[in-house]
Design a protein around this motif. Sequence first.
Motif, PDB file in Angstrom:
ATOM      1  N   ALA A  33      46.183  16.389   8.853  1.00 31.94           N
ATOM      2  CA  ALA A  33      46.019  15.183   9.268  1.00 31.94           C
ATOM      3  C   ALA A  33      46.931  14.369   9.659  1.00 31.94           C
ATOM      4  O   ALA A  33      47.204  13.642  10.679  1.00 31.94           O
ATOM      5  N   GLU A  91      38.589  14.772  -3.377  1.00 31.39           N
ATOM      6  CA  GLU A  91      38.835  14.740  -1.930  1.00 31.39           C
ATOM      7  C   GLU A  91      38.889  13.329  -1.347  1.00 31.39           C
ATOM      8  O   GLU A  91      39.614  12.789  -0.340  1.00 31.39           O
ATOM      9  N   GLU A  92      38.278  12.259  -1.932  1.00 29.91           N
ATOM     10  CA  GLU A  92      38.590  11.002  -1.455  1.00 29.91           C
ATOM     11  C   GLU A  92      39.855  10.344  -1.566  1.00 29.91           C
ATOM     12  O   GLU A  92      40.182   9.548  -0.827  1.00 29.91           O
ATOM     13  N   LEU A 121      45.158   8.776   3.741  1.00 29.86           N
ATOM     14  CA  LEU A 121      45.356   8.723   5.251  1.00 29.86           C
ATOM     15  C   LEU A 121      45.012   7.253   5.703  1.00 29.86           C
ATOM     16  O   LEU A 121      46.038   7.085   6.713  1.00 29.86           O
ATOM     17  N   GLY A 122      44.260   6.663   5.133  1.00 27.42           N
ATOM     18  CA  GLY A 122      43.937   5.274   5.654  1.00 27.42           C
ATOM     19  C   GLY A 122      45.143   4.442   5.305  1.00 27.42           C
ATOM     20  O   GLY A 122      45.389   3.535   6.045  1.00 27.42           O
ATOM     21  N   ARG A 130      44.680  19.581   3.776  1.00 25.93           N
ATOM     22  CA  ARG A 130      44.079  18.789   4.564  1.00 25.93           C
ATOM     23  C   ARG A 130      44.776  17.662   4.798  1.00 25.93           C
ATOM     24  O   ARG A 130      44.839  17.057   6.212  1.00 25.93           O
ATOM     25  N   LEU A 131      45.523  16.977   3.849  1.00 25.13           N
ATOM     26  CA  LEU A 131      46.539  15.953   4.126  1.00 25.13           C
ATOM     27  C   LEU A 131      47.582  16.303   4.864  1.00 25.13           C
ATOM     28  O   LEU A 131      47.730  15.284   5.898  1.00 25.13           O
ATOM     29  N   VAL A 138      42.374  11.926  -0.592  1.00 26.99           N
ATOM     30  CA  VAL A 138      42.967  12.342   0.641  1.00 26.99           C
ATOM     31  C   VAL A 138      42.546  11.225   1.892  1.00 26.99           C
ATOM     32  O   VAL A 138      43.440  11.011   2.485  1.00 26.99           O
ATOM     33  N   ASP A 139      41.126  11.105   1.914  1.00 25.96           N
ATOM     34  CA  ASP A 139      40.768  10.113   2.931  1.00 25.96           C
ATOM     35  C   ASP A 139      41.164   8.801   2.756  1.00 25.96           C
ATOM     36  O   ASP A 139      41.755   8.272   3.732  1.00 25.96           O
ATOM     37  N   ARG A 140      41.519   8.338   1.557  1.00 24.77           N
ATOM     38  CA  ARG A 140      42.114   7.012   1.508  1.00 24.77           C
ATOM     39  C   ARG A 140      43.613   7.276   1.676  1.00 24.77           C
ATOM     40  O   ARG A 140      44.106   5.985   2.064  1.00 24.77           O
TER      41      ARG A 140
END
Length: 389
Positions: free
Chosen positions: A279, A365-366, A372-373, A275-276, A368-370
């Motif tokens: 993205a 999971e978070e 990416l940010g 996922r990382l 990955v989101d962080r």
Amino acid sequence: MTERIYLDHNATAPVRPEAAEALATALLATGNASAIHGEGRGTRARIEEARGAVAALVGGEAQGVVFTSGGTEADALALTPDYQRAGEPLACDVLLISAVEHAAVLRGHRFAADKVEILPVDARGRLRLEALDEALAAHAEAGRRVLLSLMLANNETGVIQPVAEAARRVHAQGGLVHSDAVQAAGRIRVDLAELGVDAVSVSAHKIGGAPGAGALVLADPDLRPAPVFAGGGQERGRRAGSENAPAIAAFGAAAHSARLALESEIIRIGGLRERLEDALRCEFPELVLLVGDVDRLPNTSCFALPGVPAETAVIALDLAGLSASAGAACSSGKIGPSHVLAAMGVPERIARSAFRLSFGWSSREEDVDRALGVFRRVVPGLSRRTRAA
């Protein structure tokens, strides 16, 4: 204070709660494992329980586990020309190693310099088996026995080596095979019998144990490399010195947890990495994924952002709360050109912009989101400053 994002498990993994508990219990206990009184027997029991757990992690026998201070010492113990099997000498005349081995193998062996041969890898970082065949034929013709050391998975790229096939070819010529499995153990299935190797090195802190413990696991407990340290009869005479019982107990707990969760973690962590990467490639079309089309560890991503020096990127990401690495993390913080990428033929301008992200048991999971940010905030500015310099 914002929680940091830790994506550097290949350097060291956070200590697992089970390992921390085992470490604390052993630290508070008293008794030398070589003593025959009750306290000594208690320490011995903890060590032997850990020995069984470490053996199970790599499909070995408990009697074949030799505890060391870490993966580096385990490699040094294995990489000697002087072996015995059931008391009979089994000398190795030459050491073969791949060009992408960890420094603990490249520089940590006990062979004379003129008895070491470095074998090339292909553009994906995998051993060239034809080069191995040529070396084996030459040494067989000269009557020399070979010891091959081939890592199971690379610490920088995550690339998985053809260890089983290489071992088959070496054994056909009467040689021995060692594999540095420090990065692989606990992340992919490691089985001594399936690999067909004579020994593997493993390390506690890579799988969530405490630093200060590692092991060389011998497929045949009667195979004995010459000890690095002489002294007492600890570890069946294979490694002198009182065992680091607390770190070993934590190693056993981490190995047990890693083995039980292995299959589910391969899927979970592999999903985080994919996922990382997907993205990042959408966000930064210039990104070069260095080993995307080859078998590799599910947790490891090695890529480059051309034009952005790796050391600059790692520092900027760190200041933004994201822990990453450029190359191997075993050189006292030094960042320099990667011998792994050089051996793969990666152009220097790309190699100098390459760094690594690695997930592990504590990744979420978070993360990955962080992460990416952080990349979205940091990379455009780095690219502008690099172009302006």
